[in-house]
Design an enzyme around this catalytic site. Sequence first.
Site, PDB file in Angstrom:
ATOM      1  N   GLN A   1       0.829  -1.218   0.000  1.00  0.00           N
ATOM      2  CA  GLN A   1       0.000   0.000   0.000  1.00  0.00           C
ATOM      3  C   GLN A   1       0.857   1.259   0.000  1.00  0.00           C
ATOM      4  O   GLN A   1       0.363   2.340  -0.288  1.00  0.00           O
ATOM      5  CB  GLN A   1      -0.951  -0.009   1.200  1.00  0.00           C
ATOM      6  CG  GLN A   1      -0.266   0.096   2.545  1.00  0.00           C
ATOM      7  CD  GLN A   1      -1.233  -0.131   3.714  1.00  0.00           C
ATOM      8  OE1 GLN A   1      -1.647  -1.251   4.007  1.00  0.00           O
ATOM      9  NE2 GLN A   1      -1.602   0.954   4.392  1.00  0.00           N
TER      10      GLN A   1
ATOM     11  N   CYS B   1      -5.154   0.457   3.547  1.00  0.00           N
ATOM     12  CA  CYS B   1      -5.312  -0.965   3.872  1.00  0.00           C
ATOM     13  C   CYS B   1      -6.751  -1.425   3.708  1.00  0.00           C
ATOM     14  O   CYS B   1      -7.007  -2.566   3.327  1.00  0.00           O
ATOM     15  CB  CYS B   1      -4.849  -1.235   5.290  1.00  0.00           C
ATOM     16  SG  CYS B   1      -5.813  -0.312   6.500  1.00  0.00           S
TER      17      CYS B   1
ATOM     18  N   HIS C   1      -6.319  -1.683  11.442  1.00  0.00           N
ATOM     19  CA  HIS C   1      -5.640  -2.029  10.215  1.00  0.00           C
ATOM     20  C   HIS C   1      -6.392  -3.175   9.571  1.00  0.00           C
ATOM     21  O   HIS C   1      -6.798  -4.102  10.249  1.00  0.00           O
ATOM     22  CB  HIS C   1      -4.198  -2.441  10.536  1.00  0.00           C
ATOM     23  CG  HIS C   1      -3.403  -2.809   9.334  1.00  0.00           C
ATOM     24  ND1 HIS C   1      -3.325  -2.005   8.236  1.00  0.00           N
ATOM     25  CD2 HIS C   1      -2.663  -3.911   9.056  1.00  0.00           C
ATOM     26  CE1 HIS C   1      -2.553  -2.585   7.327  1.00  0.00           C
ATOM     27  NE2 HIS C   1      -2.148  -3.746   7.795  1.00  0.00           N
TER      28      HIS C   1
ATOM     29  N   ASN D   1      -0.932  -9.439   4.590  1.00  0.00           N
ATOM     30  CA  ASN D   1      -0.855  -8.003   4.842  1.00  0.00           C
ATOM     31  C   ASN D   1      -0.554  -7.288   3.521  1.00  0.00           C
ATOM     32  O   ASN D   1      -0.320  -7.933   2.492  1.00  0.00           O
ATOM     33  CB  ASN D   1       0.242  -7.744   5.892  1.00  0.00           C
ATOM     34  CG  ASN D   1       0.041  -6.430   6.609  1.00  0.00           C
ATOM     35  OD1 ASN D   1      -0.776  -5.593   6.209  1.00  0.00           O
ATOM     36  ND2 ASN D   1       0.800  -6.220   7.675  1.00  0.00           N
TER      37      ASN D   1
END
Length: 363
Positions: free
Chosen positions: A154, A160, A295, A316
């Site tokens: 990102q 996110c 997140h 992630n």
Amino acid sequence: MRKSLVGLLAVAMVVVAAVQADDDVPFTDEDLESEESMWKLYERWYGVYHGSSSSDGLADMVSRFEVFKENARYVNEANKKKGMTYKLGLNKFSDMTMEEFTAKYTGGRPGPVAGAKTWTTCTASERPAAANDWCVPSSWDWREHGVVTHVKDQRNCGSCWAFGAVGAVESINAIRTGKLLNLSEQQVLDCSGGGNCSGGYPYTALQYARDTGITTDANYPYTARKQPCTFDPRKMRPIVKISGIYRVPYGDEETLKQAVYFYGPVAGALIEASKDFVHYREGVFRGSCGTSINHEVLVVGYGKIPHGPRYWIVKNSWNTTWGEKGYIRMVRDIDFEEGICGIATYALFPAGIFTSTATAAAY
Ligand SMILES: *[C@@H]1O[C@H](CO)[C@@H](O)[C@H](O)[C@H]1NC(C)=O
Ligand SMILES: *[C@@H]1O[C@H](CO)[C@@H](O)[C@H](O)[C@H]1NC(C)=O
Ligand SMILES: *[C@@H]1O[C@H](CO)[C@@H](O)[C@H](O)[C@H]1NC(C)=O
């Protein structure tokens, strides 16, 4: 001297099975002993994450040296704690304070989720016909089925929320159509109204995927900046539209597991903001989490260490240089109903695919 050697041996034994990643910057107590050795370690780290330490980088390096030192010490101490099932390491965030980090790299917000249908258990009527009653495998990893895209980055943008949602759409599309496509986080960032680089709502991103559809990343590439929406459905195909959005009931890790198995990867809100999470390197994470910053991540599977902890496999969006090639394993089935870092609080996933115009000719 003897004392630090004993410490070193203890660390060495804990990580004996660890595979060292290319981007790892290993260090020992000796590197932390003096300003000089610390600066050498810092230069080594800088070389890996910022290229060679050129003279124009020097002012920048000097200004961040104190923060780096503090983080290096933190990582070193944490790895010495007894009974650690995971290991921290120096990574690209190691010259940032937590304040800088959370401002730049997080940004998921839990609500609103009104309107998301709650998916309850694998006995619910919506479950796919092929599912066996209550019977889900004890471990499952969607990466092994070719339906999870590469780990994305990102970058310096709190998007996110878009990555988590788009990741879930990419995977359900691949599961239902057999086509794994890189879909556009940038389109969601620019056009969904779900947020910006300071954060946003994954649920709004999924609503956009349901109501408008998402094009490929190649059609609408990522820039890590919010820009005016340029999506034009007549020019940009293929478009994947999801058919609906389900939500896992709050605090239900068992149902989360079933949803992952029966449907596919699930977008989950994490309350992280802890130094442990940011500096995670490998192993089953059971570190502390903050309480305020959220997140968004993607749960792509679950598993269990023989005679050890059960865990979630979590994708992630901080590049492959973070964690286990961009992934983190997080402890599963803990005493807090919210799950580790709140992973079982706001878990959302697409109910299915409404249309997917992806054909070989179309892209
Ligand atoms: C990960 O970071 C490297 C180094 O900054 C960069 O070249 C690469 O493009 C990044 N990966 C992704 C998926 O953006
Ligand atoms: C998605 O993009 C990445 C980076 O550009 C590429 O390596 C990967 O093969 C693409 N995946 C698919 C499924 O097209
Ligand atoms: C991002 O969105 C939030 C909430 O709508 C808003 O307060 C903030 O000013 C926006 N930030 C930027 C940089 O546009």
